[in-house]
Design an enzyme around this catalytic site. Structure first.
Site, PDB file in Angstrom:
ATOM      1  N   ARG A 195       0.821  -1.214   0.000  1.00  0.00           N
ATOM      2  CA  ARG A 195       0.000   0.000   0.000  1.00  0.00           C
ATOM      3  C   ARG A 195       0.852   1.261   0.000  1.00  0.00           C
ATOM      4  O   ARG A 195       0.438   2.306  -0.464  1.00  0.00           O
ATOM      5  CB  ARG A 195      -0.940  -0.005   1.222  1.00  0.00           C
ATOM      6  CG  ARG A 195      -2.125   0.947   1.068  1.00  0.00           C
ATOM      7  CD  ARG A 195      -3.102   0.831   2.212  1.00  0.00           C
ATOM      8  NE  ARG A 195      -2.499   1.213   3.466  1.00  0.00           N
ATOM      9  CZ  ARG A 195      -2.740   0.613   4.645  1.00  0.00           C
ATOM     10  NH1 ARG A 195      -3.572  -0.410   4.709  1.00  0.00           N
ATOM     11  NH2 ARG A 195      -2.148   1.034   5.737  1.00  0.00           N
ATOM     12  N   LYS A 224      -4.952  13.467 -16.913  1.00  0.00           N
ATOM     13  CA  LYS A 224      -5.007  14.329 -18.090  1.00  0.00           C
ATOM     14  C   LYS A 224      -3.720  14.158 -18.908  1.00  0.00           C
ATOM     15  O   LYS A 224      -3.533  13.147 -19.533  1.00  0.00           O
ATOM     16  CB  LYS A 224      -5.241  15.776 -17.645  1.00  0.00           C
ATOM     17  CG  LYS A 224      -6.432  15.927 -16.664  1.00  0.00           C
ATOM     18  CD  LYS A 224      -7.776  15.653 -17.306  1.00  0.00           C
ATOM     19  CE  LYS A 224      -8.939  15.499 -16.338  1.00  0.00           C
ATOM     20  NZ  LYS A 224      -9.163  16.551 -15.375  1.00  0.00           N
ATOM     21  N   ASP A 235      -3.654  23.559  -7.916  1.00  0.00           N
ATOM     22  CA  ASP A 235      -3.997  22.544  -8.915  1.00  0.00           C
ATOM     23  C   ASP A 235      -3.281  22.973 -10.200  1.00  0.00           C
ATOM     24  O   ASP A 235      -3.655  23.954 -10.830  1.00  0.00           O
ATOM     25  CB  ASP A 235      -5.521  22.492  -9.091  1.00  0.00           C
ATOM     26  CG  ASP A 235      -5.964  21.382 -10.037  1.00  0.00           C
ATOM     27  OD1 ASP A 235      -5.200  21.051 -10.964  1.00  0.00           O
ATOM     28  OD2 ASP A 235      -7.077  20.853  -9.848  1.00  0.00           O
ATOM     29  N   TYR A 240     -11.891  24.065  -9.996  1.00  0.00           N
ATOM     30  CA  TYR A 240     -12.540  22.857 -10.538  1.00  0.00           C
ATOM     31  C   TYR A 240     -13.800  22.508  -9.714  1.00  0.00           C
ATOM     32  O   TYR A 240     -13.733  22.426  -8.480  1.00  0.00           O
ATOM     33  CB  TYR A 240     -11.504  21.735 -10.458  1.00  0.00           C
ATOM     34  CG  TYR A 240     -11.924  20.369 -10.922  1.00  0.00           C
ATOM     35  CD1 TYR A 240     -12.314  20.140 -12.240  1.00  0.00           C
ATOM     36  CD2 TYR A 240     -11.897  19.283 -10.047  1.00  0.00           C
ATOM     37  CE1 TYR A 240     -12.670  18.875 -12.657  1.00  0.00           C
ATOM     38  CE2 TYR A 240     -12.237  18.005 -10.469  1.00  0.00           C
ATOM     39  CZ  TYR A 240     -12.627  17.807 -11.776  1.00  0.00           C
ATOM     40  OH  TYR A 240     -12.974  16.547 -12.194  1.00  0.00           O
TER      41      TYR A 240
HETATM   42  C1  LIG Z   1      -9.922  16.506 -14.194  1.00  0.00           C
HETATM   43  C2  LIG Z   1      -9.438  17.461 -13.196  1.00  0.00           C
HETATM   44  C3  LIG Z   1      -9.305  17.102 -11.863  1.00  0.00           C
HETATM   45  C4  LIG Z   1      -9.703  15.749 -11.354  1.00  0.00           C
HETATM   46  O1  LIG Z   1      -8.998  14.701 -11.910  1.00  0.00           O
HETATM   47  P1  LIG Z   1      -9.627  13.221 -11.926  1.00  0.00           P
HETATM   48  O2  LIG Z   1      -8.476  12.352 -12.211  1.00  0.00           O
HETATM   49  O3  LIG Z   1     -10.686  13.228 -12.977  1.00  0.00           O
HETATM   50  O4  LIG Z   1     -10.213  12.982 -10.553  1.00  0.00           O
HETATM   51  C5  LIG Z   1      -8.799  18.035 -10.990  1.00  0.00           C
HETATM   52  N1  LIG Z   1      -8.467  19.270 -11.395  1.00  0.00           N
HETATM   53  C6  LIG Z   1      -8.587  19.654 -12.662  1.00  0.00           C
HETATM   54  C7  LIG Z   1      -8.191  21.033 -13.056  1.00  0.00           C
HETATM   55  C8  LIG Z   1      -9.091  18.776 -13.618  1.00  0.00           C
HETATM   56  O5  LIG Z   1      -9.246  19.178 -14.878  1.00  0.00           O
END
Ligand SMILES: *Cc1c(COP(=O)(O)O)cnc(C)c1O
Length: 368
Positions: free
Chosen positions: A35, A185, A160, A88
């Protein structure tokens, strides 16, 4: 092997009592149980920490989990958290629904008024959460100015950094304490895995790591491997996304059905000066506000697109177009009336993409 292979495992055997005891010592947290990670985990965490310019990274099963656990790592009941008004949506929802339930005072700040945050920061402010450019509206924040104010009261700055990736924005050079990636992404980059990561400086690392372990956060080795593989081509892909995105955004800006393009790399954009000052490039994701049109016209537009998929997420090789809800705002009301689109420029031929987009916009116009 050129690449660290996929290590699958929960139990990790020790050869002796001494070896077992050494595995549980502080500073050697990975080797006692799957883990806490395997060599596959470590390879990705090391690479991400280096790219972001932070001290260490830790992975999560989704980008959202990386956002929420970074907040949970730092906040306690009675603390004040300031969050960008263009954050987000699911992060916003976590803050207003979950953090408030645990007695944390959540407040939003205007993403476009950097100096103003001074008036909202209190002695109890523990976290300032930024996302630049913000989701849906692509508003660029003055992160060095925000960080300077936050650090005056010893608050942490969490960012972020998914849009720019660690290649196009170096968070720790701009005062960030924890940088979050939705690796789903651009890092994974092929729309085939969900993954998150948070990278901390030395000041925030112990809190982040402890919280992630306390909540039992971990990520599967196959997804980690896909992220490692994605990293190999990240720079090459991003340059193409950048180029395609700018060309597509410029061509859309010229169409009579478009009210405004939201893309910080375009000279007319409100965030352009900050983007030029702080960023090293642009990704392929941007927003478009259409002239006010109804649901039927919007349907003609979307149904005419042949090369753009309609779907959530982004950062893969493929182009996407998505209708997005009018932004939820607490501080600065959203001024544009028409429907908002989120466009992801993929890696396809840009001429094909521009032609497809132009023809869908033309069809909507003719329909009206
Ligand atoms: C997609 C996204 C997230 C979340 O990511 P997931 O892997 O889908 O949980 C967080 N912040 C931003 C800016 C995003 O575009």
């Amino acid at each position: 092997m050129v690449n660290t292979p996929v290590f699958r495992g929960s139990t990790i055997l020790s050869n002796s009592l001494t070896e077992w005891e050494s595995r549980k010592l502080p500073g050697n947290p990975y080797a006692s149980y799957g883990r806490f990670g395997t060599p596959t985990t470590r390879a990705l965490e090391t690479a991400l920490a280096e790219l972001e310019g932070g001290y260490r990274s830790i992975v999560f099963p989704s980008g959202l989990a990386a956002c929420t656990h970074s907040l949970l790592a730092l906040l306690q009941p009675g603390d004040h958290a300031l969050i960008s008004d263009s954050v987000y949506g699911p992060t916003r929802s976590f803050a207003t629904k979950v953090l408030t339930r645990f007695g944390i005072d959540v407040e939003f700040f205007d993403p476009l008024a950097a100096g103003e945050i001074r008036r909202q920061i209190r002695p109890s402010t523990r976290v300032v959460f930024v996302e630049s450019p913000g989701s849906t509206t692509f508003e660029v924040q003055d992160i060095p100015a925000i960080a300077e104010e936050a650090h005056k009261v010893d608050a942490f700055v969490v960012m972020d950094n998914t849009w720019a990736t660690p290649l196009f924005f170096k968070p720790f050079e701009h005062g960030v304490d924890i940088s979050v990636q939705a690796a789903t992404k651009y890092i994974v980059g092929h729309s085939d895995a969900l993954l998150g990561a948070a990278t901390a400086n030395e000041r925030a690392w112990a809190l982040l790591q402890q919280t992630a372990h306390d909540f039992g956060q971990t990520a599967g080795p196959d997804d980690l491997y896909l992220a490692l593989r994605g990293l190999r081509s990240l720079a090459v892909r991003l340059h193409r996304h950048w180029e395609n995105g700018v060309l597509l955004a410029e061509s859309m800006a010229r169409h009579p059905m478009v009210a405004q393009v939201l893309h910080p790399a375009l000279p007319g954009d409100a965030g352009h000066a900050l983007w030029r000052r702080d960023f090293r490039g642009a990704s392929g994701l941007f927003g478009v506000a259409l002239k006010p049109v109804g649901r039927e016209a919007l349907g003609v537009f979307f149904d005419s697109l042949e090369l753009f998929g309609i779907g959530l997420s982004w950062g893969g090789y493929e182009s996407l177009a998505l209708p997005v809800d009018a932004p939820t705002r607490a501080v600065r009301p959203w001024a544009l009336e028409g429907p908002l689109l989120r466009i992801h420029a993929g890696l396809e031929s840009c001429n094909d993409l521009m032609r497809d987009m132009q023809s869908a916009l033309d069809r909507m116009q003719r329909h009206l």
